[in-house]
Enzyme design. Sequence first.
Site: not given
Ligand code: GLN
Length: 481
Positions: A75, A150, A174
């Site tokens: 990532k 994400s 994410s």
């Molecule tokens: N979707 C969640 C957010 O927008 C989690 C994101 C993540 O785990 N990095 O914060």
Amino acid sequence: MELFRLGISEALHLLDKGEISSRDILDSVFSRIEALDDRVGAFISLARDQAYDRMEYLKVSEERGLLSGIPLAIKDNICIKGIETTCASKMLKGFIPPYESSVTERLLQDGYILLGKTNLDEFAMGSSTENSGCFVTHNPWDLDRVPGGSSGGSAAAVAADECLGALGSDTGGSIRQPAAFCGVVGFKPTYGRVSRYGLVAFASSLDQIGPITKNVRDAALLLNVISGHDPRDSTSVSLEVPDFTAGLDREIRGLKIGVPKEYFIEGLDPEVEQGIKDAIGVLERLGAEIVEVSLPHTGYAVATYYILATSEASSNLARFDGVKYGFRADGKDLIDMYMETRAQGFGPEVKRRIMLGTYALSAGYYDAYYKKAQQVRTLIKLDFEEAFKKVDVIVTPTTPTAAFRIGDKVSDPLQMYLSDIFTISINLAGVPALSSPCGYTSEGLPVGLQVIGKHFDEETVLRVSHAYEQSTDWHTKRPGL
Ligand code: GLN
């Protein structure tokens, strides 16, 4: 044989027997990426030349590790020395880290080969990869749908067989939510199990790096490599790292599996609910005892998370001011340069979060928001501790619905935030949780089963997930790309 289809363990087995070479794998995976990635959009950058150089180097070197010759995708919020790390943000365009993250350093020691860096929501803020400042990643099961986020690029790359496995990061879901949307395995370890050194910080008390893979065994294998104490991350714990693959085949007869009633709520898609109920039936037939448990503060998790995560983000992202990293805008003086850089460098979701967090931390609101949220966080953690007095693991759906359509939730941040309703509590509590495929909707979209464990009991999470996986064939299905 289509080598790009291989998982990590299978590939290692064939490499070991000398039936294939790591060049064969690289050739196959890069041709797969070439054929597909303009439609999927999983990769922000590829490290093709470096990958072949490294493969040649590994061939002649004496070094042998757990992952010798295995190509993985990382990532793009994890720093790799000498390779641009963008966090899918204009703010970091051109930022080339002068150091290596601890997780990729460990992967290097074990002989992995970097394929490239994968797309994400800008600074890991989002649930669909639509907040990426680069481009949108498409779900390999239906290119009109989001891959989740994400870590959408990593999950899509694994699902589309554009890599053998990948790393993601998980602050509120994410790793698990995109794994669920893409029909692959995603594992967020216990907070503190894996070093965060070199992971670009979003919300430091919640962030954790973990594997995204084609099966549970591969997740255990990657976890073996990346876990353990690191003096450069004071929140990483000095607990001994067990061999996470060792107990995978133990049966689960007699284990107590909790099902929290708060996770079967209005808004849960009936097909997702059916998938989870069927999975619970399979676990019961394998000899586990199913116990109803309660996590009474679940309803507060999303609100709590969006105060704490944005507060931490507002502080963490203060460092991006045009001086040390990546992008710099012109300004008539220093302050103006700071302001222009931040105005032009960050996308709308990142700005929204910085503003929310700054507000929650400001004098006069701190007690009402930040401090209150910290207190509720403790209650959420205590819910899990209470439940884990009665059961060994807890199972839930990973997400309330299967993958949604690209564009469906972009204009409504609250709807987007709610797609993490089942994953967020786990980060607030700090416990480990794994999502693996447990069926498909009538439209052919994957459904994810989340198995949650006690602090530092990744082994039981893996054992239950593996037992489930081995008695079903969901993990053998592939999107028809
Ligand atoms: N979707 C969640 C957010 O927008 C989690 C994101 C993540 O785990 N990095 O914060």
